[in-house]
Design a protein around this motif. Structure first.
Motif, mmCIF file in Angstrom:
data_model
loop_
_atom_site.group_PDB
_atom_site.id
_atom_site.type_symbol
_atom_site.label_atom_id
_atom_site.label_comp_id
_atom_site.label_asym_id
_atom_site.label_seq_id
_atom_site.Cartn_x
_atom_site.Cartn_y
_atom_site.Cartn_z
ATOM 1 N N ARG A 81 17.409 7.810 86.894
ATOM 2 C CA ARG A 81 18.287 8.560 86.788
ATOM 3 C C ARG A 81 18.610 9.709 87.958
ATOM 4 N N GLN A 82 19.729 9.828 88.090
ATOM 5 C CA GLN A 82 20.267 10.760 89.206
ATOM 6 C C GLN A 82 21.124 12.007 88.467
ATOM 7 N N LYS A 118 23.915 14.360 87.671
ATOM 8 C CA LYS A 118 25.149 14.569 88.084
ATOM 9 C C LYS A 118 25.342 15.598 89.011
#
Length: 118
Positions: free
Chosen positions: A26-27, A29
């Motif tokens: 997951r990156q 935001k």
């Protein structure tokens, strides 16, 4: 004895068991700089419009005599609530002096030490 089974032939495939599915990392935001700048500009306008009230609250926090801890608690509630509503929350990630470094249209500072000393 029964003959040993062969694992070769037309019905057997030389394949391995499928690997377990992998999750994508997951990156977080990233807030775009333009959105952040627009939000800050909107806050600056609110601070500019309430300049006299901001100076009055900061002066009060700085100069009001405190005779007891109850007086301190009352002052904290009054001042911090209003300042937080204007975008100057206590314990924010930015010092008030840095947050109030807002230039006016003529290049001067909207809030300065002289304003608090008057």
């Amino acid at each position: 004895d029964a003959p040993a089974r062969r694992s070769t032939g037309p019905l057997y495939i030389g394949a391995a068991a499928p690997e377990a599915p992998t999750r994508k990392a997951r990156q977080p935001k990233v807030v775009q700089g333009g959105i952040e700048a627009a939000f800050r500009k909107r806050q600056n306008l609110r601070l500019r419009d309430a300049r006299d009230r901001v100076i009055e609250l900061l002066r009060r926090a700085n100069l009001e005599p405190l005779g007891s801890s109850d007086a301190l608690v009352a002052l904290f509630r009054d001042v911090s609530g209003e300042l937080a509503a204007l975008g100057l929350a206590l314990g924010a990630s930015e010092a008030w002096a840095d947050r109030l470094y807002i230039e006016d249209r003529r290049g001067g500072l909207l809030f300065s030490g002289e304003g608090l000393d008057e």
